[in-house]
Write a protein that holds these residues in place. Structure first.
Motif, mmCIF file in Angstrom:
data_model
loop_
_atom_site.group_PDB
_atom_site.id
_atom_site.type_symbol
_atom_site.label_atom_id
_atom_site.label_comp_id
_atom_site.label_asym_id
_atom_site.label_seq_id
_atom_site.Cartn_x
_atom_site.Cartn_y
_atom_site.Cartn_z
ATOM 1 N N GLN A 162 0.808 -1.211 0.000
ATOM 2 C CA GLN A 162 0.000 0.000 0.000
ATOM 3 C C GLN A 162 0.845 1.266 0.000
ATOM 4 N N ALA A 163 2.109 1.135 0.336
ATOM 5 C CA ALA A 163 2.964 2.311 0.473
ATOM 6 C C ALA A 163 3.865 2.558 -0.727
ATOM 7 N N MET A 164 4.150 1.517 -1.526
ATOM 8 C CA MET A 164 5.090 1.687 -2.635
ATOM 9 C C MET A 164 4.869 0.637 -3.711
ATOM 10 N N PRO A 165 5.194 0.952 -4.959
ATOM 11 C CA PRO A 165 5.107 -0.045 -6.035
ATOM 12 C C PRO A 165 6.194 -1.105 -5.864
ATOM 13 N N ILE A 166 6.023 -2.218 -6.532
ATOM 14 C CA ILE A 166 6.969 -3.326 -6.406
ATOM 15 C C ILE A 166 8.378 -2.917 -6.821
ATOM 16 N N GLU A 167 8.490 -2.027 -7.830
ATOM 17 C CA GLU A 167 9.821 -1.610 -8.295
ATOM 18 C C GLU A 167 10.596 -0.902 -7.185
ATOM 19 N N GLU A 168 9.903 -0.045 -6.442
ATOM 20 C CA GLU A 168 10.577 0.659 -5.346
ATOM 21 C C GLU A 168 10.946 -0.311 -4.234
ATOM 22 N N TYR A 169 10.050 -1.233 -3.941
ATOM 23 C CA TYR A 169 10.331 -2.219 -2.901
ATOM 24 C C TYR A 169 11.590 -3.020 -3.232
ATOM 25 N N VAL A 170 11.653 -3.538 -4.453
ATOM 26 C CA VAL A 170 12.814 -4.330 -4.859
ATOM 27 C C VAL A 170 14.082 -3.478 -4.822
ATOM 28 N N HIS A 171 13.985 -2.237 -5.292
ATOM 29 C CA HIS A 171 15.135 -1.345 -5.284
ATOM 30 C C HIS A 171 15.653 -1.142 -3.864
ATOM 31 N N ARG A 172 14.740 -0.985 -2.919
ATOM 32 C CA ARG A 172 15.156 -0.749 -1.527
ATOM 33 C C ARG A 172 15.712 -2.021 -0.886
ATOM 34 N N SER A 205 1.228 -12.916 -0.409
ATOM 35 C CA SER A 205 2.400 -12.437 0.329
ATOM 36 C C SER A 205 3.339 -11.625 -0.543
ATOM 37 N N CYS A 206 3.362 -11.905 -1.845
ATOM 38 C CA CYS A 206 4.234 -11.178 -2.769
ATOM 39 C C CYS A 206 3.440 -10.375 -3.788
ATOM 40 N N GLY A 207 2.135 -10.230 -3.566
ATOM 41 C CA GLY A 207 1.306 -9.496 -4.510
ATOM 42 C C GLY A 207 1.269 -10.127 -5.890
ATOM 43 N N ASN A 208 1.503 -11.432 -5.952
ATOM 44 C CA ASN A 208 1.552 -12.203 -7.212
ATOM 45 C C ASN A 208 2.777 -11.884 -8.066
ATOM 46 N N TYR A 209 3.702 -11.081 -7.546
ATOM 47 C CA TYR A 209 4.902 -10.730 -8.306
ATOM 48 C C TYR A 209 6.007 -11.758 -8.117
ATOM 49 N N GLY A 210 6.849 -11.860 -9.126
ATOM 50 C CA GLY A 210 8.127 -12.544 -9.017
ATOM 51 C C GLY A 210 9.221 -11.555 -9.370
ATOM 52 N N VAL A 211 10.437 -11.873 -8.965
ATOM 53 C CA VAL A 211 11.609 -11.075 -9.333
ATOM 54 C C VAL A 211 12.585 -12.008 -10.038
ATOM 55 N N PHE A 212 12.874 -11.726 -11.287
ATOM 56 C CA PHE A 212 13.779 -12.588 -12.053
ATOM 57 C C PHE A 212 15.206 -12.300 -11.609
ATOM 58 N N VAL A 213 15.839 -13.304 -10.995
ATOM 59 C CA VAL A 213 17.195 -13.144 -10.463
ATOM 60 C C VAL A 213 18.143 -14.069 -11.214
ATOM 61 N N VAL A 214 19.401 -13.632 -11.296
ATOM 62 C CA VAL A 214 20.403 -14.344 -12.097
ATOM 63 C C VAL A 214 21.704 -14.461 -11.312
ATOM 64 N N TRP A 215 22.248 -15.678 -11.289
ATOM 65 C CA TRP A 215 23.618 -15.888 -10.803
ATOM 66 C C TRP A 215 24.416 -16.444 -11.968
ATOM 67 N N ARG A 216 25.493 -15.755 -12.331
ATOM 68 C CA ARG A 216 26.305 -16.174 -13.471
ATOM 69 C C ARG A 216 27.494 -17.014 -13.001
ATOM 70 N N ASN A 217 27.750 -18.083 -13.716
ATOM 71 C CA ASN A 217 28.873 -18.964 -13.398
ATOM 72 C C ASN A 217 30.178 -18.252 -13.713
ATOM 73 N N PRO A 218 31.012 -17.951 -12.717
ATOM 74 C CA PRO A 218 32.256 -17.216 -12.981
ATOM 75 C C PRO A 218 33.265 -18.022 -13.795
ATOM 76 N N GLU A 219 33.019 -19.333 -13.957
ATOM 77 C CA GLU A 219 33.966 -20.184 -14.683
ATOM 78 C C GLU A 219 33.637 -20.297 -16.166
ATOM 79 N N VAL A 220 32.527 -19.679 -16.586
ATOM 80 C CA VAL A 220 32.095 -19.781 -17.978
ATOM 81 C C VAL A 220 31.970 -18.387 -18.562
ATOM 82 N N GLY A 221 32.500 -18.193 -19.765
ATOM 83 C CA GLY A 221 32.366 -16.898 -20.445
ATOM 84 C C GLY A 221 30.981 -16.746 -21.026
ATOM 85 N N TRP A 222 30.525 -15.495 -21.182
ATOM 86 C CA TRP A 222 29.189 -15.250 -21.716
ATOM 87 C C TRP A 222 29.338 -14.399 -22.971
#
Length: 222
Positions: A162-172, A205-222
């Motif tokens: 009720q106090a902030m959009p999901i983008e602000e929440y994730v940013h904080r 509990s999450c307002g039906n939102y997901g946050v797409f998160v990524v962990w990159r393998n440091p041993e593999v080039g992209w």
């Protein structure tokens, strides 16, 4: 209790072991799911039958944490291999996991997708999710994949919706001004936020939102 497979990881105090999930654990895995996601819609929760299917489709991606003294299964995670188009990353949970059956698992996929992780409430705060994320990242390295992705559930967002959009929440949360019970843990494990997933799943509990998160393998080039 049948004998446990060889431990993949041990907790620092030796009390817990990460092992590859076994069929006899399926009911316990379902119980962990129920306890971990009490507000998730019924159709999106994994059942005993789902976990058994996962072990047949991609056994290496199924991890369980066992209390060594008692043999009790107290935490678990579910992963499958996939390909990721980062220019078109928006998706819904049930689409990604094929209705929780993981039939979209791609044996040649170059990314690991985190479909599920949970810890029994009475065993939280003991570093078990950290063990599971370590096991997942070890699997990424062992298979030579590009990294690990997931749709994080920002389960603390309902307190701020009720106090902030999901983008602000994730940013904080990223700036460590707020603590989220799921996203903050992933950020500490080296994951980075890639984007917001509207209508990712059905959970107040999450307002039906997901946050797409990524962990990159440091041993593999992209």
């Amino acid at each position: 209790m049948p004998p446990l497979p060889e431990p993949l990881l041990l907790s620092p105090d030796g009390r817990f072991a990460v092992v590859q999930s076994q069929p006899w654990m399926a009911e316990a895995l379902e119980a962990i799911q129920e306890a971990s996601f009490p507000t998730l819609s019924r159709e999106e929760r994994m059942t005993r039958e789902h976990y058994l299917a996962h072990m047949r489709i991609f056994p290496e991606g199924q991890h369980a944490v066992v209390e060594r003294a008692t043999g009790k299964v107290v935490a678990c995670s579910t992963d499958f291999r996939t390909r990721v188009d980062f220019h078109h990353y928006l998706h819904r949970y049930l689409e990604a996991v094929a209705g929780n059956w993981l039939t979209r698992h791609d044996p040649e996929g170059d990314w690991l997708y985190g479909a599920d992780i949970g810890v029994l409430p009475e065993y939280r705060g003991q570093g078990l999710s950290k063990l599971l994320y370590q096991a997942r990242q070890n699997l990424v390295r062992r298979l030579g994949l590009k990294g690990h992705v997931a749709g994080s559930m920002p389960k603390g967002y309902h307190r701020y919706a009720q106090a902030m959009p999901i983008e602000e929440y994730v940013h904080r949360v990223v700036r460590e001004e707020l603590v989220d019970p799921v996203l903050s843990i992933q950020l500490k494990r080296g994951y980075r936020v890639y984007g917001i997933l509207p209508d990712y799943l059905e959970d107040p509990s999450c307002g039906n939102y997901g946050v797409f998160v990524v962990w990159r393998n440091p041993e593999v080039g992209w």
